[in-house]
Design a protein around this motif. Structure first.
Motif, PDB file in Angstrom:
ATOM      1  N   SER A 150       1.351 -11.199   1.649  1.00 11.45           N
ATOM      2  CA  SER A 150       0.897  -9.865   2.011  1.00 11.45           C
ATOM      3  C   SER A 150       1.681  -8.769   1.292  1.00 11.45           C
ATOM      4  N   ARG A 151       2.441  -9.157   0.302  1.00  8.02           N
ATOM      5  CA  ARG A 151       3.175  -8.187  -0.512  1.00  8.02           C
ATOM      6  C   ARG A 151       2.378  -7.883  -1.768  1.00  8.02           C
ATOM      7  N   PHE A 152       2.460  -6.648  -2.217  1.00  8.20           N
ATOM      8  CA  PHE A 152       1.897  -6.311  -3.514  1.00  8.20           C
ATOM      9  C   PHE A 152       2.593  -7.150  -4.578  1.00  8.20           C
ATOM     10  N   VAL A 153       1.923  -7.336  -5.680  1.00 10.87           N
ATOM     11  CA  VAL A 153       2.456  -8.194  -6.736  1.00 10.87           C
ATOM     12  C   VAL A 153       3.903  -7.865  -7.067  1.00 10.87           C
ATOM     13  N   ARG A 171      -2.766  -5.191   4.713  1.00  4.50           N
ATOM     14  CA  ARG A 171      -1.837  -6.327   4.827  1.00  4.50           C
ATOM     15  C   ARG A 171      -0.404  -5.927   4.498  1.00  4.50           C
ATOM     16  N   PRO A 172      -0.161  -5.237   3.364  1.00 12.82           N
ATOM     17  CA  PRO A 172       1.216  -4.805   3.098  1.00 12.82           C
ATOM     18  C   PRO A 172       1.724  -3.840   4.181  1.00 12.82           C
ATOM     19  N   GLU A 222      -8.789 -11.439   7.548  1.00 13.52           N
ATOM     20  CA  GLU A 222      -7.473 -11.503   6.927  1.00 13.52           C
ATOM     21  C   GLU A 222      -7.046 -10.169   6.330  1.00 13.52           C
ATOM     22  N   GLY A 223      -7.748  -9.091   6.688  1.00 17.37           N
ATOM     23  CA  GLY A 223      -7.329  -7.786   6.223  1.00 17.37           C
ATOM     24  C   GLY A 223      -7.622  -7.581   4.745  1.00 17.37           C
ATOM     25  N   CYS A 224      -7.054  -6.532   4.186  1.00 22.99           N
ATOM     26  CA  CYS A 224      -7.323  -6.226   2.783  1.00 22.99           C
ATOM     27  C   CYS A 224      -6.019  -5.826   2.096  1.00 22.99           C
ATOM     28  N   SER A 225      -6.133  -5.436   0.849  1.00 25.57           N
ATOM     29  CA  SER A 225      -4.936  -5.108   0.077  1.00 25.57           C
ATOM     30  C   SER A 225      -4.261  -3.839   0.572  1.00 25.57           C
ATOM     31  N   LYS A 226      -4.957  -3.073   1.426  1.00 28.71           N
ATOM     32  CA  LYS A 226      -4.340  -1.867   1.969  1.00 28.71           C
ATOM     33  C   LYS A 226      -3.580  -2.170   3.250  1.00 28.71           C
ATOM     34  N   GLN A 254     -12.456  -7.418   8.838  1.00 26.57           N
ATOM     35  CA  GLN A 254     -12.241  -8.500   7.869  1.00 26.57           C
ATOM     36  C   GLN A 254     -11.021  -9.269   8.353  1.00 26.57           C
TER      37      GLN A 254
END
Lengths: 813, 115
Positions: free
Chosen positions: A547-550, A526-527, A520-524, A518
């Motif tokens: 790419s930071r968690f909220v 990217r951070p 642009e990567g994913c929520s795992k 993928q």
């Protein structure tokens, strides 16, 4: 005991040495002498492109170092040139006049790149791409010149071109046919390849015949048959190879285009054998690596006097070793009228699959974009298997609802001698032995032991299947650990190594170079990548807010209703009446729903609206407590010797000092400290990432404690005497953890994975390492600023990040 | 979609008001809509997670046309609002157009019903 026979090998390349390695497994009847013209030990030539693009060093690609020759009892003569053969007296004449006698002779002289005989081909800056020296010349050129041309759009040419682009050169690939890799690809896949490589920065001049190279001393350009020209300060010729047959030609050994060998790798002269790219077998001279291993296997058995199947030629498969480009072909891949073709061309995912059938038999295939089926197709072609409905469904993914897609187990179908890793000549048996005999259970371990999937990685799925096949269910768990997320099969260490070696500086560069599924990567991932890049390039990496968690993006903790918690810094758990007053004021003004003591000796203001956050920070005038971050959270302290009658050390000052020094630096996971003034340990050091306990003579440092999800008592790392030593140990430990932990891995898991001894070896026993680590930590610390202050002072960011757009009067059209 | 007649075009600001891959909440008539901008597209979704526990969406992580919800990490396709497997559900989406620098939401007459 019978006298050992003398086996002399001319050529210290992959073909000869692979044959010898295989021979040594079968017999010790020979005394072996190896004559090598190059001054290096034997190296893996197909990995030269990695040396060029900088992802591997020369040492990495050495297959057999000098110690191997010694331990195998082989006499290695490097930098020695054989000039003449006397097959009558069984002697090799050396350049220096010496003579080497043999009982059996193996010629493995390889090949040299073919240099186009055009005017200017002897100018400086015109080279082939075949040896470590060529790599050196190209790297040298890249440092001083800008423009390069690679003549030849074949496998090696494209790898060379990509390597030069990586080195920063402006590279044009000049190719006579109208499409690339015409000997390995058909037109559609070649076009897809070209587009992909153009995206990676290569330029192409196709359908161009080079007629001359211009320049006086050094090359300055190329002219083509159509009258056009191209500027170039470096010209790499990669138009084919010529078997090295000079030595054999001067003897009575039969030579055609190569040294003619029969199905047992014997030349026309008894007792003289040949193997590899210098040979011609049934009219074919091979220029790829897989045939070498197959020839070597037959040769070894022949020399050992073991019964062997004849070598009947190789079905050639190709994989391009350019990062982010997956291309594969095998067998007869160009269609002719009598062929039936299965073709899947997906212009959206940019994948292409073509399977060529002749009378229902699979005779060839081309894959682009997704080469998962490469090992399978290679085998089908090799064995001349018939296409069946079942196979068709498996290969095209068009199976019915129940079991149609279930792939039959290829691993079980392979026989022992089948080569799984074509790059390193690793057979199924070698891999299975590594699993069964050596008890290995992971892909990495098998890779280290056998070399399988160490080079291009194309056989990785097959090696995994073998692990699965041999180990059964127990492999599942190790397999799922492999990739850091669903976007990649690479683990943390592989990614970090690639970022360093390939000098990848942004998340996009990483996901592209390492072929993320993928883009642009994913929520795992990217951070995680954001952390690794910041850790590796502390001085230049620009943190990616997206790419930071909220929590880390907003610098506050989001609650389930979308409001936030604000926790200001209270160094060492100490506050002042003035600060408390401010906290009370903002809590009232911004309608906090709760004000609560946190577990880390400070105060959380809960229930703040997102748009109010910057105002709250502005009015608090206190630094961020990083309660939301993968960073230093709190330093819990007791009152220590300043107030406590039992206190032996000043825990308040040290706690304050540590928190001020290490706040804000990104860590793999949240990080908690405690500092105690005496062994009563009131601040609970044993459950902290780093816990410090004072005593009469100094400090004890504990590491890897956790009081949360998985309770773990900290281990004693070391004892120190002075505060300075304490700060140094702490800095080094934190930095070592930053450099080696997986993202989100707490110290409690990290210390068990890495081992306390290893950490002690690095931090406590090795002063140089400790110095390096503390220096790296200082660099990381030098770049930090308070995130709340930053937002407060940046009106544009405040608006875009925190404020809602409120549409009052919609402009209706 | 074509049978929707009463469609309103509401200006929600300039493209530059929206950071790439960082969502922003837009309040229209009491309803909050999460607006996202990628390098190639802009998307608008009702700012409410389809997860049973709810919560906002605008703080999620954006990857291509996908959004990872900030609280429960559900993967949502911003093109149609579909929640990806293994979870399920759908978020209401709104058409969005960019004219020059201006960004407009297209809202059908009955779409914003207050609860």
């Amino acid at each position: 005991m019978a006298e050992k026979q003398k086996l002399v090998v001319i050529g210290n390349g992959m073909a000869g040495m692979n044959a010898i390695e295989q021979l040594l497994k079968l017999t010790d009847r020979y005394e072996i002498i190896v004559i090598g013209a190059e001054p290096h030990p034997n190296y893996n030539r197909i990995m030269l492109s990695y040396v060029l693009e900088g992802s591997k060093s020369i040492d990495d690609i050495i297959i057999n170092d000098r110690a191997w020759y010694v331990s195998a009892g082989i006499l290695l003569m490097t930098g020695c040139k054989a000039v003449r053969l006397d097959t009558t007296h069984q002697q090799v004449m050396m350049e220096d006049g010496s003579v080497v006698a043999y009982d059996k002779l193996l010629i493995a002289t390889g090949s040299t790149p073919f240099i186009l005989p055009v005017p200017g081909s002897t100018l400086d800056g015109v080279i082939g791409f075949r040896s470590i020296e060529d790599c050196g010349t190209m790297m040298e050129a890249a440092a001083h010149y800008k423009k390069a041309a690679v003549i030849g759009g074949g496998l090696l040419g494209l790898e060379a071109a990509k390597g030069l682009v990586q080195l920063g050169m402006d590279v044009t690939v000049v190719h006579l046919p109208e499409y690339l890799m015409e000997r390995q690809l058909d037109v559609p896949s070649a076009k897809m390849l070209q587009q992909e490589l153009e995206r990676q920065g290569l330029k192409f001049a196709l359908g161009k015949q080079t007629t001359a190279l211009t320049g006086t001393k050094r090359v300055t350009g190329l002219t083509f048959a159509d009258g056009t020209s191209l500027e170039a300060d470096l010209v790499v010729m990669s138009v084919g190879i010529r078997p090295n047959i000079d030595l054999a030609m001067g003897s009575d050994i039969q030579v055609n285009r190569g040294i003619v060998v029969n199905d047992y790798m014997q030349t026309s002269v008894p007792g003289v054998y040949a193997v590899g790219e210098c040979t011609e077998h049934r009219g074919i001279c091979y220029g790829l690596v897989a045939p070498l291993f197959e020839q070597g296997a037959v040769l070894a058995k022949t020399l050992a006097g073991v019964e062997t199947e004849p070598y009947e030629g190789s079905i050639v498969s190709t994989k391009l070793k350019v990062s982010g480009v997956d291309v594969f072909s095998t067998g007869t891949f160009l269609e002719e009228p009598h062929h039936d073709i299965i073709r899947l061309h997906d212009g959206w995912n940019r994948t292409y699959k073509k399977i060529v059938l002749h009378n229902r038999v699979v005779v060839g295939a081309v894959l682009f974009g997704n080469i998962d089926d490469s090992s399978r197709l290679e085998r089908l072609v090799k064995k001349g298997e018939q296409m069946t409905e079942e196979l068709y469904q498996e290969l095209t993914g068009s199976g019915g609802c129940c079991g149609g897609k279930a792939k039959s187990n290829m691993a079980a179908e392979l026989v022992d001698d089948d080569i799984v890793c074509g790059c390193n000549g690793v057979t199924k048996k070698m891999i299975v032995d590594a699993i069964v005999v050596d008890g290995l259970t992971t892909l990495d371990a098998v890779k280290m032991k056998t070399g399988a999937s160490r080079s291009c990685g194309g056989c990785k799925p097959m090696v995994e299947q073998l692990l699965q096949h041999v180990l059964g269910e127990s492999f599942q768990s190790t397999q799922t650990k492999q990739g850091i997320c669903g976007c990649t099969s690479l683990c943390r260490d592989e990614i970090v190594a690639a970022i360093k070696e390939q000098q990848l500086y942004t998340i996009t560069e990483v996901t592209q170079a390492l072929a993320w599924s993928q883009a642009e990567g994913c929520s795992k991932c990217r951070p995680a990548l954001n952390y690794y890049l910041g850790m590796l390039w502390p001085e230049t990496y620009v943190d990616e807010r997206a790419s930071r968690f909220v929590n880390e993006r907003m610098n506050a903790n989001i609650q389930k209703d979308g409001t936030y918690t604000v926790v200001p810094r209270m160094y060492g758990g100490m506050t002042t009446p003035e600060d408390l007053k401010k906290i009370a004021d903002v809590s009232i003004k911004y309608k906090a729903s709760l004000v609560k003591m946190t577990g880390g000796q400070r105060i959380g203001i809960i229930g703040i609206q997102k748009e109010d956050l910057p105002k709250v920070w502005e009015e608090l005038e206190m630094p961020s407590g990083y309660a939301y971050a993968k960073a230093l959270r709190t330093v819990k302290t007791c009152v220590g010797s300043t107030y406590c009658r039992f206190g032996t050390q000043d825990s308040l000052s040290i706690g304050d000092l540590i928190e001020r020094k290490f706040e804000r630096v990104d860590m793999p996971a949240k990080f908690k400290f405690a500092v105690n003034g005496c062994p009563r340990n009131c601040a609970e050091s044993c459950t902290k990432d780093i816990g410090i306990v004072g005593n009469d003579g100094g400090w004890e440092i504990y590491v890897g404690g956790n009081g949360g999800i998985k309770a773990r008592l900290a281990d004693l790392l070391c004892k120190v005497k002075t505060d300075e030593e304490l700060m140094e140990m702490v800095a080094a430990t934190m930095q070592y953890y930053r450099e080696t932990a997986n993202y989100l891995e707490r110290t409690s898991d990290w210390i068990e994975r890495v081992g306390l001894t290893q950490v002690q070896n690095m931090i406590v026993h090795d002063a140089d390492q400790r110095k390096r680590l503390t220096a790296s930590m200082e660099i990381a610390l030098s770049k930090l600023e308070d995130p709340w202050k930053k937002v407060v002072g940046d009106q544009k960011l405040r608006t875009a990040l925190f404020e809602k757009v409120i549409v009052n009067e919609p402009c209706t059209h | 979609m074509s049978e929707v007649r009463a469609e309103r075009k509401i200006c929600i600001g300039k493209q530059d008001d929206f950071l790439e891959r960082v969502g922003r909440a837009v309040e229209v008539e009491g309803q909050v809509i999460a607006v996202f901008r990628t390098s190639t597209h802009m998307y608008a979704l009702l700012d409410r997670s389809p997860h049973p526990k709810g919560g906002p969406l605008n703080e999620g992580i954006v990857s291509g046309s996908f959004l990872y919800d900030p609280l429960y990490d559900w993967k949502i396709d911003m093109r149609d609002g579909m929640v990806q497997e293994p979870d399920s559900g759908q978020v209401q989406t709104f058409p969005l157009i960019v004219e020059g620098e201006d960004v407009y939401l297209l809202i059908a007459g009955n779409q914003l019903v207050s609860k």
